[in-house]
Design an enzyme around this catalytic site. Structure first.
Site, mmCIF file in Angstrom:
data_model
loop_
_atom_site.group_PDB
_atom_site.id
_atom_site.type_symbol
_atom_site.label_atom_id
_atom_site.label_comp_id
_atom_site.label_asym_id
_atom_site.label_seq_id
_atom_site.Cartn_x
_atom_site.Cartn_y
_atom_site.Cartn_z
ATOM 1 N N ASP A 32 0.953 -0.902 0.218
ATOM 2 C CA ASP A 32 -0.199 -0.033 0.064
ATOM 3 C C ASP A 32 0.731 2.179 0.487
ATOM 4 O O ASP A 32 2.015 1.505 0.725
ATOM 5 C CB ASP A 32 -1.123 -0.512 1.331
ATOM 6 C CG ASP A 32 -2.206 0.658 0.495
ATOM 7 O OD1 ASP A 32 -2.991 0.764 0.436
ATOM 8 O OD2 ASP A 32 -2.898 -0.537 1.604
ATOM 9 N N ASP A 41 -3.349 4.526 -2.189
ATOM 10 C CA ASP A 41 -4.703 5.075 -1.514
ATOM 11 C C ASP A 41 -4.850 6.654 -2.293
ATOM 12 O O ASP A 41 -3.967 7.491 -2.710
ATOM 13 C CB ASP A 41 -3.454 5.391 0.181
ATOM 14 C CG ASP A 41 -5.067 5.377 0.443
ATOM 15 O OD1 ASP A 41 -5.947 4.901 1.340
ATOM 16 O OD2 ASP A 41 -4.964 6.781 1.258
ATOM 17 N N GLU A 94 -6.736 3.409 -6.155
ATOM 18 C CA GLU A 94 -7.842 3.257 -5.187
ATOM 19 C C GLU A 94 -8.737 4.649 -5.656
ATOM 20 O O GLU A 94 -7.993 5.774 -5.723
ATOM 21 C CB GLU A 94 -7.550 3.627 -3.367
ATOM 22 C CG GLU A 94 -8.882 3.733 -3.392
ATOM 23 C CD GLU A 94 -8.760 4.245 -1.490
ATOM 24 O OE1 GLU A 94 -9.820 3.729 -0.571
ATOM 25 O OE2 GLU A 94 -8.084 4.747 -1.196
ATOM 26 N N HIS A 116 -11.040 -3.414 3.073
ATOM 27 C CA HIS A 116 -11.039 -2.913 4.358
ATOM 28 C C HIS A 116 -11.912 -1.195 4.673
ATOM 29 O O HIS A 116 -11.653 -0.659 6.103
ATOM 30 C CB HIS A 116 -9.415 -2.034 5.170
ATOM 31 C CG HIS A 116 -8.848 -1.083 3.888
ATOM 32 N ND1 HIS A 116 -8.309 -1.271 3.110
ATOM 33 C CD2 HIS A 116 -8.551 -0.097 4.550
ATOM 34 C CE1 HIS A 116 -8.374 -0.139 2.547
ATOM 35 N NE2 HIS A 116 -8.302 0.777 2.946
ATOM 36 N N ASP A 117 -12.641 -0.892 4.332
ATOM 37 C CA ASP A 117 -12.842 0.458 4.672
ATOM 38 C C ASP A 117 -14.611 0.503 4.644
ATOM 39 O O ASP A 117 -15.621 1.172 4.445
ATOM 40 C CB ASP A 117 -12.603 1.152 3.878
ATOM 41 C CG ASP A 117 -11.316 2.154 3.982
ATOM 42 O OD1 ASP A 117 -10.864 2.413 4.468
ATOM 43 O OD2 ASP A 117 -10.764 2.297 2.858
#
Length: 532
Positions: free
Chosen positions: A100, A202, A265, A326-327
């Protein structure tokens, strides 16, 4: 390797949230050695690449998305030697490793920011986004933080505000500064030289902000019960035209190395998302397609999402699909435990690269987190509107042992209350479990290249039925998914549905012939094989 045969087009990605995968040192938090310990599981699952949420040095204000050292490993997760051991072990097993990358902002503890806030004339000052107060002494404009409140934090020592799209402890870097770009490019090279196979970047659409810092317009569709930052439309604070130049330069760094992948992302509407492939596909290899994360779980809605996406893709661009991360709330809680099996078949038979979120393969559900157990800063800052992400980040359920085999200590987040029976050990032993379905789907995908390289062809259907074909290399597979809980019967005459069932979501119809009629139980999907 040419892009057409690139591993990231043919592979299956598996996202690991390192804090929650496996603890090896007894502190209740997962770590790199724990991931190494669980690599055999990932190999038996059949995935091809692991993507690790941030493991860099961090004060953990946002659990690693606030980085204080881009080229260090946080002691919570281990050492650089542990990381090197993980890369070697993964590569030895045939697994790729994706990191990430968080280039939009740093921690306020990063040396760059510590220097930048010392004085207005500090050489690092322009590495971040600083503005004078408005005429009334307040924030420079109306931009809002996604984690609540103004996106501007006043720095009394220098008399200016700095911009933070997220927490005040996460100041945004100024990507209009060439030195910032060069510094992050060198961070990328550092990890690529260590053997990392790519990055998931990200909030990549946030990297460039409006040069004039104009106010964002009000959102006429905002209503109570939604996060406060949605009161405005982020027209000027994100997704600026110049961001594509930035991504092209990042892609050029990736292209200095063989066979690497750049993933972005991007939470944007489809027509804006596809721009992130870049001119002549020189942007992100895979701008993440999150459409299924929030889609109504109805056959016609999903059919339209797939059709619109396939039609909008630039020529030669490769699609990708995601059902959990994860969100967002857990898949099994969004669509139900039985439909989670159908969703797995959808994900692993669509055209494009699929990404699995850890635990979805065993049907982990969203865990209710009591107020005193909340760790997520988003939920702490914006309570009461359902934005908490802790419930989808709970520890992996490995066994019925104490703490689910995740740790010997108290885990950093509570375990699901069903871990004693819904775990890897038990579900491996259950021949018809969702875990064994996922393994069977991955085996099917690898055994039939048409599921990787074949074309996507929708088939007209009604009601709760979703039908499509994958065609190529002399083979045709038809996927029939019942997104409802009632049985359906389909006349196959002239529809091309006749053939042999290769796999049912209930793992009990392999080899069954389909001729004249296809009968599906409620919450069932099947893959039907036919030689063209």
């Amino acid at each position: 390797m040419t892009e057409r045969g690139a591993w990231w087009r043919e592979g299956i990605f598996y996202q690991i949230y390192p804090r929650s995968f496996q603890d090896s040192d007894g502190d209740g938090v997962g770590d790199l050695t724990g991931i190494i310990h669980r690599l055999p599981y990932l190999l038996t699952l059949g995935v091809d690449a692991i993507w690790l949420s941030p493991i860099f040095t961090s004060p953990m204000a946002d659990f690693g998305y606030d980085i204080a050292d881009y080229t260090g490993i946080d002691p919570l997760f281990g050492t650089m030697a542990d990381f090197d051991a993980l890369v070697k072990a993964a590569h030895d097993g045939g697994l790729k490793v994706i990191l990430d990358l968080v280039p939009n902002h740093t921690s306020d503890q990063h040396p760059w920011f510590q220097e930048a806030r010392r004085a207005r004339d500090d050489p690092r000052r322009d590495w971040y986004i600083w503005r004078d107060p408005a005429a009334d002494g307040g924030p420079p404009n109306n931009w809002l933080s996604e984690f609540g409140g103004s996106a501007w934090q006043f720095d009394a020592a220098t008399g200016q505000y700095y911009y933070h799209a997220f927490l005040a402890q996460q100041p945004d870097l100024n990507w209009r500064n060439p030195q910032v770009r060069a510094a992050i490019h060198n961070v990328m090279r550092f990890w690529l030289r260590k053997g990392v196979d790519g990055f998931r970047v990200d909030v990549i659409w946030h990297l460039i902000k409006d040069a004039e810092f104009r106010d964002n317009p009000a959102n006429p569709d905002y209503h109570g019960g939604r996060p406060p930052h949605e009161q405005i439309i982020s027209r000027y604070s994100a997704d600026q035209p110049e961001v594509h130049e930035v991504i092209t330069a990042m892609r050029a760094v990736m292209d200095e190395f063989d066979d690497r992948v750049l993933i972005g992302e991007i939470y944007l509407p489809l027509e804006r998302l596809i721009a992130y492939y870049g001119k002549d596909l020189g942007g992100a290899h895979l701008p993440f397609n999150f459409a299924l994360l929030s889609a109504p779980w109805h056959a016609r809605d999903i059919e339209k999402i797939i059709a619109d996406y396939e039609a909008a893709l630039p020529h030669g661009a490769w699609p990708n699909w995601v059902l959990g991360n994860h969100d967002r709330p857990r898949l099994a809680s969004r669509v139900g435990a039985e439909q989670a099996r159908v969703a797995a078949m959808l994900l692993l038979t669509l055209r494009g690269t699929p990404t699995l979120y850890y635990g979805d393969e065993i049907g982990m559900h969203q865990v209710a987190i009591s107020p005193e157990q909340v760790r997520d800063p988003f939920e702490k800052n914006v309570p009461g509107v359902g934005v908490g992400r802790d419930g989808c980040r709970t520890p992996m359920q490995w066994s019925a042992l104490p703490q689910a085999g995740f740790t010997q200590a108290t885990p950093w987040l509570p375990l699901a209350d069903d871990f004693t029976h819904e775990n890897v050990v038990n579900l491996t032993a259950d021949r018809r479990s969702i875990l064994n379905l996922t393994r069977a789907l991955i085996r099917l995908r690898k055994a039939h290249r048409v599921l990787v390289t074949g074309s996507y062809r929708p088939v007209a259907a009604q009601g709760d039925l979703l039908l499509y074909r994958r065609e190529g290399d002399g083979e045709m597979l038809t996927i029939a998914l019942n997104l409802g809980d009632q049985p359906v019967s389909i006349a196959t005459g002239g529809s091309g549905l006749d053939g042999e069932i290769l796999l049912s979501t209930w793992l009990d119809r392999d080899g069954e012939r389909v001729a004249g009629t296809l009968d599906l139980r409620g919450n069932e999907g099947v893959v039907i094989g036919r030689v063209m």
